[in-house]
Scaffold this active site. Structure first.
Site, mmCIF file in Angstrom:
data_model
loop_
_atom_site.group_PDB
_atom_site.id
_atom_site.type_symbol
_atom_site.label_atom_id
_atom_site.label_comp_id
_atom_site.label_asym_id
_atom_site.label_seq_id
_atom_site.Cartn_x
_atom_site.Cartn_y
_atom_site.Cartn_z
ATOM 1 C CG HIS A 185 -2.001 -0.978 1.208
ATOM 2 N ND1 HIS A 185 -1.799 -2.276 1.616
ATOM 3 C CD2 HIS A 185 -3.298 -0.902 0.816
ATOM 4 C CE1 HIS A 185 -2.925 -2.945 1.492
ATOM 5 N NE2 HIS A 185 -3.855 -2.138 1.009
ATOM 6 C CG ASP A 253 -3.418 -5.397 -4.405
ATOM 7 O OD1 ASP A 253 -4.498 -4.833 -4.164
ATOM 8 O OD2 ASP A 253 -2.680 -5.856 -3.509
#
Length: 325
Positions: A185, A253
């Site tokens: 992230h 993702d």
């Protein structure tokens, strides 16, 4: 199918709020977005979520001619997206602690019933990462454990109920996020294992006889496999290592994560992910930029029409099997 609808099938986007904003509706209409992802920011109650999913499904079908994948990350435990008045199951490590794969199967059966009743049809679960590095900052209790064989066994049990259920499950995060020091992230995650080392641990759960139909590729570099710091999401060499990749639905993702957004423009990331073999682009950082770059890549042959046709047909095939609307 016209090009705009073809490219729209490859896109997944989300929005803020408990109802569909007009801005998002307009984007969906303009770009023919075929798939929507929901987060806690979109969820208030079971009744509200059911109505929201019904509205999404109706709008996407009206604009694209095909059902929407309505995607949610319902792993259970710490990654739970369902409202408090729905049934949320324990997470992977808690299920593994019972030492009974039947509990993983039962948790999936409960989750499937919940998702179908609410209108979601694509679950970003289970996590098949082997949590072999206890200092890993992102996987932890989301994993079934630190032994590849246990993760594979419990993963098989968790995946089995999805067959014929009307809900597609997507295992993550290929090629394995369990032995990295970074959280993708916020930074590019790196595994320094060789291909042989990955094959003996991280890749085992993904190669188990699970009946798996969809895989999420993570922003994980494997320099001792590829010779570069290219994340798996954008690496043809790593994507090709997915078992039965030609018939598996491969989704990135989120392309808005810092691991990608810090190093690539939205257009670069979208084109490279499709060139690598991914079928579905999750949340490119800029829809107009990503769409324009992919369209140009198809028009100039960087992405062949044959490759686009095969990928879109794969998406539609899975929609036909797994969506019941």
């Amino acid at each position: 199918m016209e090009m705009r609808r073809m490219l729209g099938q490859k896109l997944v986007f989300g929005f803020h709020g408990k109802t569909l904003p007009e801005e998002f509706k307009n984007l969906l209409r303009e770009y023919k977005i075929g798939n929507v992802i929901l987060f806690l920011r979109n969820v208030e109650s079971a009744e509200q979520l059911r109505a929201l999913c019904a509205e999404i499904q109706s709008l996407v079908q009206e604009e694209t001619g095909y059902p929407a994948f309505i995607i949610i990350d319902q792993e259970g435990g710490m990654v739970t997206r369902l409202p408090q008045d729905a049934v949320n199951v324990p997470g992977a490590m808690a299920l593994a602690a019972t030492a009974d794969p039947e509990n993983a199967r039962l948790a999936s059966e409960i989750t499937i019933r919940q998702l179908r009743g609410l209108g979601a049809n694509f679950n970003m679960a289970p996590v098949l990462d082997v949590n072999s590095n206890p200092a890993n900052p992102v996987i932890g209790v989301r994993s079934f454990g630190d032994e590849a064989e246990r993760v594979a066994s419990l993963g098989c049990a968790a995946i089995a109920p999805y067959a014929g259920s009307g809900v597609l499950c997507c295992a993550k995060h290929f090629p394995g996020h369990g032995d990295t020091a970074e959280d993708s992230h916020t930074a590019l995650a790196v595994t320094y294992k060789t291909q042989e080392e990955l094959a003996s641990c991280e890749l085992l759960p993904f190669g188990a006889d699970t009946g798996l139909h969809a895989v999420m590729v993570g922003h994980i570099a494997a320099p001792n496999v590829t010779g570069s710091d290219t994340p798996a999401t954008l690496s043809p060499q790593l994507v090709a290592m997915i078992p039965n990749a030609e018939d598996t639905l491969i989704i990135t993702d989120s392309l808005a994560m810092d691991a990608i957004a810090d190093a690539y423009t939205p257009g670069e990331a979208a084109v490279l992910a499709l060139q690598a073999g991914c079928d579905v682009l999750l949340m490119p950082n800029s829809l107009p930029e990503a769409y324009a770059a992919v369209l140009e890549a198809v028009q100039n042959g960087t992405i062949t029409q044959e490759r686009l046709d095969q990928s879109v047909n794969k998406i539609l095939r899975y929609k036909e099997v797994f969506t019941h609307v």
